[in-house]
Design a protein around this motif. Structure first.
Motif, mmCIF file in Angstrom:
data_model
loop_
_atom_site.group_PDB
_atom_site.id
_atom_site.type_symbol
_atom_site.label_atom_id
_atom_site.label_comp_id
_atom_site.label_asym_id
_atom_site.label_seq_id
_atom_site.Cartn_x
_atom_site.Cartn_y
_atom_site.Cartn_z
ATOM 1 N N LYS A 13 8.423 1.722 11.624
ATOM 2 C CA LYS A 13 9.846 1.541 11.946
ATOM 3 C C LYS A 13 10.522 2.863 12.324
ATOM 4 O O LYS A 13 11.406 2.886 13.161
ATOM 5 C CB LYS A 13 10.601 0.866 10.800
ATOM 6 C CG LYS A 13 10.738 1.722 9.569
ATOM 7 C CD LYS A 13 11.473 0.990 8.479
ATOM 8 C CE LYS A 13 11.725 1.913 7.292
ATOM 9 N NZ LYS A 13 10.557 2.705 6.847
ATOM 10 N N SER A 31 17.566 6.537 7.380
ATOM 11 C CA SER A 31 18.299 6.495 6.107
ATOM 12 C C SER A 31 17.416 6.831 4.909
ATOM 13 O O SER A 31 17.919 7.201 3.850
ATOM 14 C CB SER A 31 18.957 5.122 5.904
ATOM 15 O OG SER A 31 17.984 4.125 5.782
ATOM 16 N N GLY A 32 16.094 6.747 5.082
ATOM 17 C CA GLY A 32 15.189 7.147 3.996
ATOM 18 C C GLY A 32 15.406 8.602 3.608
ATOM 19 O O GLY A 32 15.227 8.985 2.443
ATOM 20 N N TYR A 35 17.888 9.103 0.679
ATOM 21 C CA TYR A 35 17.340 8.868 -0.665
ATOM 22 C C TYR A 35 16.361 9.983 -1.040
ATOM 23 O O TYR A 35 16.298 10.406 -2.194
ATOM 24 C CB TYR A 35 16.681 7.480 -0.714
ATOM 25 C CG TYR A 35 17.708 6.392 -0.508
ATOM 26 C CD1 TYR A 35 18.458 5.904 -1.569
ATOM 27 C CD2 TYR A 35 17.996 5.907 0.774
ATOM 28 C CE1 TYR A 35 19.443 4.936 -1.365
ATOM 29 C CE2 TYR A 35 18.966 4.948 0.981
ATOM 30 C CZ TYR A 35 19.688 4.466 -0.092
ATOM 31 O OH TYR A 35 20.669 3.532 0.100
ATOM 32 N N ARG A 36 15.625 10.467 -0.048
ATOM 33 C CA ARG A 36 14.713 11.580 -0.308
ATOM 34 C C ARG A 36 15.504 12.832 -0.689
ATOM 35 O O ARG A 36 15.104 13.589 -1.589
ATOM 36 C CB ARG A 36 13.846 11.854 0.934
ATOM 37 C CG ARG A 36 12.774 10.799 1.152
ATOM 38 C CD ARG A 36 12.087 10.921 2.501
ATOM 39 N NE ARG A 36 11.078 9.892 2.673
ATOM 40 C CZ ARG A 36 9.762 10.069 2.487
ATOM 41 N NH1 ARG A 36 9.289 11.261 2.197
ATOM 42 N NH2 ARG A 36 8.918 9.066 2.637
ATOM 43 N N ALA A 81 12.021 9.111 -4.133
ATOM 44 C CA ALA A 81 13.172 8.479 -3.467
ATOM 45 C C ALA A 81 13.246 7.006 -3.847
ATOM 46 O O ALA A 81 14.315 6.459 -4.132
ATOM 47 C CB ALA A 81 13.040 8.627 -1.952
ATOM 48 N N SER A 82 12.097 6.365 -3.874
ATOM 49 C CA SER A 82 12.070 4.932 -4.183
ATOM 50 C C SER A 82 12.571 4.679 -5.610
ATOM 51 O O SER A 82 13.187 3.646 -5.887
ATOM 52 C CB SER A 82 10.631 4.439 -3.962
ATOM 53 O OG SER A 82 10.366 3.295 -4.678
ATOM 54 N N ALA A 85 16.394 5.203 -5.576
ATOM 55 C CA ALA A 85 17.012 4.214 -4.667
ATOM 56 C C ALA A 85 17.263 2.886 -5.370
ATOM 57 O O ALA A 85 17.993 2.038 -4.859
ATOM 58 C CB ALA A 85 16.124 3.988 -3.447
ATOM 59 N N ARG A 91 23.081 3.787 -4.421
ATOM 60 C CA ARG A 91 23.178 3.058 -3.157
ATOM 61 C C ARG A 91 24.643 2.939 -2.717
ATOM 62 O O ARG A 91 24.976 3.156 -1.556
ATOM 63 C CB ARG A 91 22.546 1.668 -3.277
ATOM 64 C CG ARG A 91 21.123 1.673 -3.794
ATOM 65 C CD ARG A 91 20.406 0.389 -3.490
ATOM 66 N NE ARG A 91 20.140 0.273 -2.066
ATOM 67 C CZ ARG A 91 19.111 0.834 -1.434
ATOM 68 N NH1 ARG A 91 18.210 1.514 -2.111
ATOM 69 N NH2 ARG A 91 18.967 0.703 -0.132
ATOM 70 N N GLY A 112 15.782 1.742 7.893
ATOM 71 C CA GLY A 112 15.745 1.818 6.433
ATOM 72 C C GLY A 112 15.191 0.551 5.822
ATOM 73 O O GLY A 112 14.213 -0.023 6.324
ATOM 74 N N ARG A 113 15.801 0.147 4.713
ATOM 75 C CA ARG A 113 15.332 -1.054 4.012
ATOM 76 C C ARG A 113 16.409 -2.149 3.972
ATOM 77 O O ARG A 113 16.086 -3.326 3.862
ATOM 78 C CB ARG A 113 14.962 -0.724 2.546
ATOM 79 C CG ARG A 113 13.934 0.377 2.363
ATOM 80 C CD ARG A 113 12.564 -0.093 2.814
ATOM 81 N NE ARG A 113 11.482 0.820 2.464
ATOM 82 C CZ ARG A 113 11.272 1.995 3.026
ATOM 83 N NH1 ARG A 113 12.062 2.440 3.982
ATOM 84 N NH2 ARG A 113 10.245 2.743 2.651
ATOM 85 N N ASP A 114 17.680 -1.717 4.005
ATOM 86 C CA ASP A 114 18.797 -2.661 3.795
ATOM 87 C C ASP A 114 19.850 -2.535 4.886
ATOM 88 O O ASP A 114 21.005 -2.857 4.668
ATOM 89 C CB ASP A 114 19.469 -2.359 2.445
ATOM 90 C CG ASP A 114 20.047 -0.947 2.407
ATOM 91 O OD1 ASP A 114 19.654 -0.109 3.247
ATOM 92 O OD2 ASP A 114 20.916 -0.682 1.558
ATOM 93 N N ARG A 163 5.041 0.963 -3.954
ATOM 94 C CA ARG A 163 6.360 1.206 -3.339
ATOM 95 C C ARG A 163 6.931 -0.100 -2.773
ATOM 96 O O ARG A 163 8.112 -0.408 -2.955
ATOM 97 C CB ARG A 163 6.245 2.277 -2.254
ATOM 98 C CG ARG A 163 7.561 2.792 -1.779
ATOM 99 C CD ARG A 163 7.705 4.288 -1.954
ATOM 100 N NE ARG A 163 6.940 5.057 -0.996
ATOM 101 C CZ ARG A 163 7.431 5.467 0.163
ATOM 102 N NH1 ARG A 163 8.656 5.163 0.522
ATOM 103 N NH2 ARG A 163 6.713 6.203 0.964
ATOM 104 N N ASP A 167 10.450 -1.576 -3.998
ATOM 105 C CA ASP A 167 11.530 -1.711 -3.006
ATOM 106 C C ASP A 167 11.944 -3.165 -2.803
ATOM 107 O O ASP A 167 13.106 -3.442 -2.518
ATOM 108 C CB ASP A 167 11.104 -1.110 -1.653
ATOM 109 C CG ASP A 167 11.069 0.415 -1.684
ATOM 110 O OD1 ASP A 167 11.547 1.005 -2.669
ATOM 111 O OD2 ASP A 167 10.550 1.014 -0.717
ATOM 112 N N ARG A 170 13.654 -4.743 -6.570
ATOM 113 C CA ARG A 170 14.830 -4.195 -7.258
ATOM 114 C C ARG A 170 16.024 -5.135 -7.046
ATOM 115 O O ARG A 170 16.088 -5.858 -6.035
ATOM 116 C CB ARG A 170 15.123 -2.779 -6.737
ATOM 117 C CG ARG A 170 15.595 -2.780 -5.315
ATOM 118 C CD ARG A 170 15.826 -1.377 -4.764
ATOM 119 N NE ARG A 170 16.161 -1.448 -3.368
ATOM 120 C CZ ARG A 170 15.770 -0.580 -2.449
ATOM 121 N NH1 ARG A 170 15.032 0.459 -2.760
ATOM 122 N NH2 ARG A 170 16.140 -0.736 -1.192
#
Ligand code: C5P
Length: 232
Positions: A13, A31-32, A35-36, A81-82, A85, A91, A112-114, A163, A167, A170
């Motif tokens: 991605k 966006s990762g 969090y990193r 980061a995970s 996060a 968040r 990102g994820r969200d 991970r 992810d 959560r």
């Protein structure tokens, strides 16, 4: 146009988001990295990753212009980061920053994820990029070997699965495909084929909103794209 690209680790991605942004002349945010950066600031100060208040304070004071991607890469920082996060307050502290980036004139690409589910639920284009865990582990493993820091494949696969599990289970903004996101499975796609698939989705979106398709694909995709489907 806001383009939201979500997916699990090593799905492709990030590479796709960069290529789409370059092709469309849009700004791009990974966006990762946010969090990193929060995780790194805790580690640098000797704070435990369990310190949610410190993580939230660090997230609230994050400055996008000071993110140094090179110092934030790597699996250990991704794992840290995970962990931070998963804190809802972390968040929440990062929402405005991401939305402001998305709302810049002309739009933006954010991965990102969200992003399609929480940060930009009204994004015009939403893509969910994935690949099998085995293929993602193989890519990560190959990067590590080429980078001179080999790990055995089974360890990399276990990291990826751990991970994914954290992810997606959560409670705060879990990794999920938005109902209106288009799925691009890169298990058998190279970067160019994934880009062609994404540009086809973007062009179609532009066509249906009755504006000139200025993001038309540059020609027929080199590879057939049998893995693209819309989630029911
Ligand atoms: O994408 P990347 O691997 O750099 O992200 C690192 C971690 O940051 C992810 O495993 C995930 O836990 C978290 N993250 C997130 N939401 C995002 C981007 C990343 O929870 N939008």
């Amino acid at each position: 146009m806001i383009i939201a690209i979500d997916g699990p680790a090593a799905s492709g991605k990030g590479t796709l988001a960069k290529a789409v942004a370059a092709h469309c002349g849009l700004a791009h945010l990974d966006s990762g990295l946010l969090y990193r950066a929060v995780a790194k600031s805790l580690i640098d100060r000797g704070c435990p990753l369990e310190d949610e208040d410190a993580a939230t304070a660090s997230a609230a004071s994050l400055d996008l212009s000071k993110l140094e991607a090179a110092t934030l890469r790597g699996a250990p920082m991704g794992e840290a980061a995970s962990r931070i996060a998963a804190y809802p307050s972390v968040r929440a502290a990062l929402v405005d920053l991401q939305r402001s980036f998305a709302c810049q004139p002309g739009g933006a690409v954010i991965d990102g994820r969200d992003i399609g589910t929480v940060i930009c639920p009204n994004a015009e284009v939403k893509l969910f990029v994935t690949a099998s865990a085995e293929e993602r582990a193989r890519r990560r493993w190959r990067e590590l070997v080429l980078g001179g820091a080999p790990l055995d494949y089974d360890t990399v696969l276990a990291d990826i699965r751990r991970r994914d599990e954290r992810d997606s289970t959560r409670s705060a903004s879990p990794l999920r495909q938005a109902p209106d996101a288009i799925l691009i499975d890169t298990t058998n796609l190279d970067a160019q084929a994934a880009l062609s698939a994404a540009l086809a989705v973007i062009a179609e979106k532009k066509r249906t909103r009755r504006e000139p398709a200025d993001i038309a694909p540059r020609g027929p995709a080199k590879t057939e794209l049998p893995h693209i489907s819309e989630k029911p």
